[in-house]
Enzyme design. Structure first.
Site, PDB file in Angstrom:
ATOM      1  N   TYR A   1     -88.614  58.967  11.647  1.00 56.67           N
ATOM      2  CA  TYR A   1     -88.087  59.474  12.914  1.00 56.67           C
ATOM      3  C   TYR A   1     -87.199  60.704  12.731  1.00 56.67           C
ATOM      4  O   TYR A   1     -86.747  61.297  13.704  1.00 56.67           O
ATOM      5  CB  TYR A   1     -87.332  58.370  13.652  1.00 56.67           C
ATOM      6  CG  TYR A   1     -88.253  57.362  14.339  1.00 56.67           C
ATOM      7  CD1 TYR A   1     -89.599  57.253  14.030  1.00 56.67           C
ATOM      8  CD2 TYR A   1     -87.749  56.514  15.304  1.00 56.67           C
ATOM      9  CE1 TYR A   1     -90.424  56.342  14.659  1.00 56.67           C
ATOM     10  CE2 TYR A   1     -88.574  55.591  15.943  1.00 56.67           C
ATOM     11  CZ  TYR A   1     -89.906  55.515  15.616  1.00 56.67           C
ATOM     12  OH  TYR A   1     -90.729  54.612  16.251  1.00 56.67           O
TER      13      TYR A   1
ATOM     14  N   SER B   1     -83.615  55.204  12.009  1.00 54.48           N
ATOM     15  CA  SER B   1     -84.123  56.525  12.403  1.00 54.48           C
ATOM     16  C   SER B   1     -84.098  57.583  11.302  1.00 54.48           C
ATOM     17  O   SER B   1     -84.428  58.735  11.560  1.00 54.48           O
ATOM     18  CB  SER B   1     -83.382  57.063  13.640  1.00 54.48           C
ATOM     19  OG  SER B   1     -83.813  56.391  14.789  1.00 54.48           O
TER      20      SER B   1
ATOM     21  N   GLY C   1     -92.772  51.895   7.120  1.00 60.09           N
ATOM     22  CA  GLY C   1     -91.402  51.856   6.622  1.00 60.09           C
ATOM     23  C   GLY C   1     -90.811  50.463   6.615  1.00 60.09           C
ATOM     24  O   GLY C   1     -91.486  49.470   6.325  1.00 60.09           O
ATOM     25  N   VAL C   2     -89.527  50.381   6.957  1.00 55.88           N
ATOM     26  CA  VAL C   2     -88.815  49.098   6.941  1.00 55.88           C
ATOM     27  C   VAL C   2     -89.427  48.116   7.941  1.00 55.88           C
ATOM     28  O   VAL C   2     -89.497  46.914   7.673  1.00 55.88           O
ATOM     29  CB  VAL C   2     -87.299  49.292   7.166  1.00 55.88           C
ATOM     30  CG1 VAL C   2     -86.975  49.703   8.588  1.00 55.88           C
ATOM     31  CG2 VAL C   2     -86.530  48.046   6.796  1.00 55.88           C
ATOM     32  N   ASP C   3     -89.885  48.623   9.065  1.00 58.24           N
ATOM     33  CA  ASP C   3     -90.499  47.770  10.085  1.00 58.24           C
ATOM     34  C   ASP C   3     -91.730  47.053   9.524  1.00 58.24           C
ATOM     35  O   ASP C   3     -91.883  45.833   9.656  1.00 58.24           O
ATOM     36  CB  ASP C   3     -90.876  48.627  11.296  1.00 58.24           C
ATOM     37  CG  ASP C   3     -91.297  47.828  12.511  1.00 58.24           C
ATOM     38  OD1 ASP C   3     -90.944  46.635  12.615  1.00 58.24           O
ATOM     39  OD2 ASP C   3     -91.973  48.412  13.375  1.00 58.24           O
TER      40      ASP C   3
ATOM     41  N   GLY D   1     -85.916  57.692   8.500  1.00 57.94           N
ATOM     42  CA  GLY D   1     -87.190  57.867   7.809  1.00 57.94           C
ATOM     43  C   GLY D   1     -88.111  58.767   8.618  1.00 57.94           C
ATOM     44  O   GLY D   1     -87.799  59.927   8.877  1.00 57.94           O
TER      45      GLY D   1
ATOM     46  N   ASP E   1     -83.618  46.505  -1.170  1.00 61.21           N
ATOM     47  CA  ASP E   1     -84.626  46.180  -0.172  1.00 61.21           C
ATOM     48  C   ASP E   1     -84.052  45.175   0.834  1.00 61.21           C
ATOM     49  O   ASP E   1     -83.702  44.058   0.465  1.00 61.21           O
ATOM     50  CB  ASP E   1     -85.832  45.587  -0.903  1.00 61.21           C
ATOM     51  CG  ASP E   1     -86.991  45.243  -0.002  1.00 61.21           C
ATOM     52  OD1 ASP E   1     -86.837  45.255   1.238  1.00 61.21           O
ATOM     53  OD2 ASP E   1     -88.067  44.940  -0.547  1.00 61.21           O
ATOM     54  N   ILE E   2     -83.968  45.564   2.083  1.00 59.07           N
ATOM     55  CA  ILE E   2     -83.388  44.698   3.122  1.00 59.07           C
ATOM     56  C   ILE E   2     -84.187  43.400   3.294  1.00 59.07           C
ATOM     57  O   ILE E   2     -83.628  42.375   3.672  1.00 59.07           O
ATOM     58  CB  ILE E   2     -83.258  45.452   4.464  1.00 59.07           C
ATOM     59  CG1 ILE E   2     -82.287  44.712   5.415  1.00 59.07           C
ATOM     60  CG2 ILE E   2     -84.616  45.698   5.100  1.00 59.07           C
ATOM     61  CD1 ILE E   2     -81.866  45.504   6.618  1.00 59.07           C
TER      62      ILE E   2
END
Length: 169
Positions: free
Chosen positions: A120, A116, A31-33, A118, A9-10
């Protein structure tokens, strides 16, 4: 070696800077965002309101607030719709512009998410090749960042990057 892999996990990574696969508004999303905004706290969204959004391929930096890293570079990846060269160039620009910000700010350790790949829809094999080639070329010419880490949240991305590293030894 100036390139490393991390599986996980970032938002848990303690580094100088992580790179967020952001939405154009820079105000969070899925998502990550969404994970980065949630962990950073409301202060990140408040700060990002003053950045004026971000276009595809561009990048902007912010403090990390409640994340364990120091800064977040936000970059907006392309949607993979037309399967053309401009989408590939836009993805390359995400990495180049993030690297340029890291260089300008003398960031030592930069951690990339899989931009991009995920929602996208960018094919993971193509995205990993574009990112790896872009980063390795940049590092050959520049002192900063000192280290780039590709943070992979899934096994497929991890294996793709492992193969790229093996091929380029």
């Amino acid at each position: 070696m100036r390139i490393e892999l991390h599986f996980g996990d970032i938002t848990e990574y303690n580094a100088d800077c992580i790179v967020n696969a952001a939405r154009p508004s820079l105000l969070g999303g899925g998502g990550v965002d969404g994970a980065i905004h949630k962990k950073a706290g409301v202060e990140l969204s408040e700060f990002c309101k003053n950045l004026g959004g971000c276009s595809v391929g561009e990048a902007k930096i912010s403090p990390a607030f409640h994340l364990p890293c120091n800064n977040v570079i936000h970059t907006v990846g392309p949607r993979y719709l037309f399967k053309n060269e401009s989408e590939i160039q836009d993805l390359k620009n995400c990495y180049l512009n993030s690297l340029e910000i890291a260089k300008k700010n003398e960031i030592k350790t930069l951690v990339f998410s899989n931009i991009s790949t995920g929602a996208y829809g960018f094919p993971k094999d193509l995205a990993s090749t574009v990112s790896f080639e872009t980063v390795t070329s940049f590092l050959l010419e520049n002192e900063f960042p000192e280290k780039v880490i590709f943070c992979c949240y899934d096994i497929e991305n991890l294996e793709l990057y492992m193969n790229l590293i093996k091929l380029n030894r």
